[in-house]
Design a protein around this motif. Structure first.
Motif, PDB file in Angstrom:
ATOM      1  N   GLU A  49      -7.540  -0.003   2.056  1.00 14.04           N
ATOM      2  CA  GLU A  49      -6.411   0.831   2.501  1.00 14.04           C
ATOM      3  C   GLU A  49      -4.920   0.735   1.677  1.00 14.04           C
ATOM      4  O   GLU A  49      -4.929   2.196   1.976  1.00 14.04           O
ATOM      5  CB  GLU A  49      -6.413   0.377   4.467  1.00 14.04           C
ATOM      6  CG  GLU A  49      -7.072   0.433   5.224  1.00 14.04           C
ATOM      7  CD  GLU A  49      -7.682   2.274   4.786  1.00 14.04           C
ATOM      8  OE1 GLU A  49      -6.843   3.261   4.785  1.00 14.04           O
ATOM      9  OE2 GLU A  49      -9.325   1.656   5.020  1.00 14.04           O
ATOM     10  N   ARG A  52      -6.170   2.421  -1.498  1.00 12.06           N
ATOM     11  CA  ARG A  52      -6.486   4.046  -1.016  1.00 12.06           C
ATOM     12  C   ARG A  52      -5.869   4.358  -0.919  1.00 12.06           C
ATOM     13  O   ARG A  52      -5.054   6.195  -1.444  1.00 12.06           O
ATOM     14  CB  ARG A  52      -7.323   3.766   0.153  1.00 12.06           C
ATOM     15  CG  ARG A  52      -7.315   5.755   0.598  1.00 12.06           C
ATOM     16  CD  ARG A  52      -8.610   5.042   2.196  1.00 12.06           C
ATOM     17  NE  ARG A  52     -10.047   4.465   0.960  1.00 12.06           N
ATOM     18  CZ  ARG A  52     -10.763   4.137   1.619  1.00 12.06           C
ATOM     19  NH1 ARG A  52     -12.077   4.495   2.572  1.00 12.06           N
ATOM     20  NH2 ARG A  52     -11.776   3.002   0.800  1.00 12.06           N
ATOM     21  N   ALA A  53      -4.036   4.261  -0.258  1.00 11.11           N
ATOM     22  CA  ALA A  53      -3.112   5.221   0.474  1.00 11.11           C
ATOM     23  C   ALA A  53      -2.029   4.985  -0.720  1.00 11.11           C
ATOM     24  O   ALA A  53      -1.530   6.077  -1.370  1.00 11.11           O
ATOM     25  CB  ALA A  53      -2.033   3.711   0.806  1.00 11.11           C
ATOM     26  N   GLU A  56      -4.129   8.277  -3.504  1.00  8.17           N
ATOM     27  CA  GLU A  56      -3.832   9.464  -2.726  1.00  8.17           C
ATOM     28  C   GLU A  56      -2.139   9.435  -2.972  1.00  8.17           C
ATOM     29  O   GLU A  56      -1.947  10.906  -3.451  1.00  8.17           O
ATOM     30  CB  GLU A  56      -3.942   9.318  -0.819  1.00  8.17           C
ATOM     31  CG  GLU A  56      -4.626   8.821   0.010  1.00  8.17           C
ATOM     32  CD  GLU A  56      -5.825   8.758   1.128  1.00  8.17           C
ATOM     33  OE1 GLU A  56      -4.491   8.535   1.907  1.00  8.17           O
ATOM     34  OE2 GLU A  56      -6.269   8.784   1.497  1.00  8.17           O
ATOM     35  N   LEU A  59      -2.941  11.423  -6.800  1.00  5.51           N
ATOM     36  CA  LEU A  59      -3.214  12.600  -6.208  1.00  5.51           C
ATOM     37  C   LEU A  59      -2.499  13.560  -5.213  1.00  5.51           C
ATOM     38  O   LEU A  59      -2.395  14.577  -5.964  1.00  5.51           O
ATOM     39  CB  LEU A  59      -4.741  12.119  -5.375  1.00  5.51           C
ATOM     40  CG  LEU A  59      -6.014  11.177  -6.449  1.00  5.51           C
ATOM     41  CD1 LEU A  59      -6.942  11.088  -4.871  1.00  5.51           C
ATOM     42  CD2 LEU A  59      -6.568  12.132  -7.080  1.00  5.51           C
ATOM     43  N   ALA A  60      -0.930  13.265  -4.733  1.00  3.33           N
ATOM     44  CA  ALA A  60      -0.724  14.375  -4.317  1.00  3.33           C
ATOM     45  C   ALA A  60       0.758  14.658  -5.208  1.00  3.33           C
ATOM     46  O   ALA A  60       1.505  15.720  -4.836  1.00  3.33           O
ATOM     47  CB  ALA A  60       0.212  13.404  -3.376  1.00  3.33           C
ATOM     48  N   SER A  79       7.460   9.756  -1.618  1.00  2.00           N
ATOM     49  CA  SER A  79       5.297  10.145  -0.847  1.00  2.00           C
ATOM     50  C   SER A  79       5.227   9.509   1.034  1.00  2.00           C
ATOM     51  O   SER A  79       6.781   8.525   0.565  1.00  2.00           O
ATOM     52  CB  SER A  79       4.523   9.941  -1.608  1.00  2.00           C
ATOM     53  OG  SER A  79       4.519   8.822  -1.717  1.00  2.00           O
ATOM     54  N   THR A  81       3.091   8.272   1.284  1.00  2.00           N
ATOM     55  CA  THR A  81       2.468   7.162   1.213  1.00  2.00           C
ATOM     56  C   THR A  81       3.387   6.208   1.331  1.00  2.00           C
ATOM     57  O   THR A  81       3.672   4.569   1.772  1.00  2.00           O
ATOM     58  CB  THR A  81       1.418   7.136   0.063  1.00  2.00           C
ATOM     59  OG1 THR A  81       0.727   7.998   0.567  1.00  2.00           O
ATOM     60  CG2 THR A  81       1.238   5.671   0.112  1.00  2.00           C
TER      61      THR A  81
END
Length: 112
Positions: A49, A52-53, A56, A59-60, A79, A81
């Motif tokens: 997790e 993954r964060a 993400e 990608l943001a 961000s 995240t």
């Protein structure tokens, strides 16, 4: 994706966490992997997790920001995240610095 664009199965090698990614790729898409080399990983299960964060968060980042490392660092630090992870993950300037080594500002992209 990158592997599909090659047009034939590849020899895939991964180190550390990249080894886990390579194994997952070989398991999920065996049609893309002819040979697999995994180096220097611990044979334990990791919770993904946090990683993954981080992905993400990467990608943001808006593509317009990808031409400037300082702008990308600021975007990552601000961000959702990074805020959620506090001092870990993208909230840690050392983690961001490590990730920024893979930024290719001239092409506004991340090196794979």
């Amino acid at each position: 994706g990158v592997l599909e664009s090659i047009g034939r199965p590849v020899s895939l090698c991964g180190h550390s966490l990249g080894g886990k990614v390579a194994m997952l790729t070989a398991l999920q898409r065996p049609d893309l992997v002819a040979r697999l080399c995994v180096a220097d990983i611990a044979p334990v299960r990791y919770e993904m997790e946090a990683n993954r964060a981080i992905i993400e968060g990467l990608l943001a980042v808006p593509e317009t920001a990808l031409g400037d490392r300082k702008e990308v660092d600021s975007a990552l630090a601000a961000s959702e995240t990074a805020i959620a992870q506090g001092g870990g993950g993208l909230g840690n300037p050392f983690v961001r610095g490590f990730l920024l080594q893979s930024l290719q500002p001239e092409t506004r992209s991340w090196r794979l």
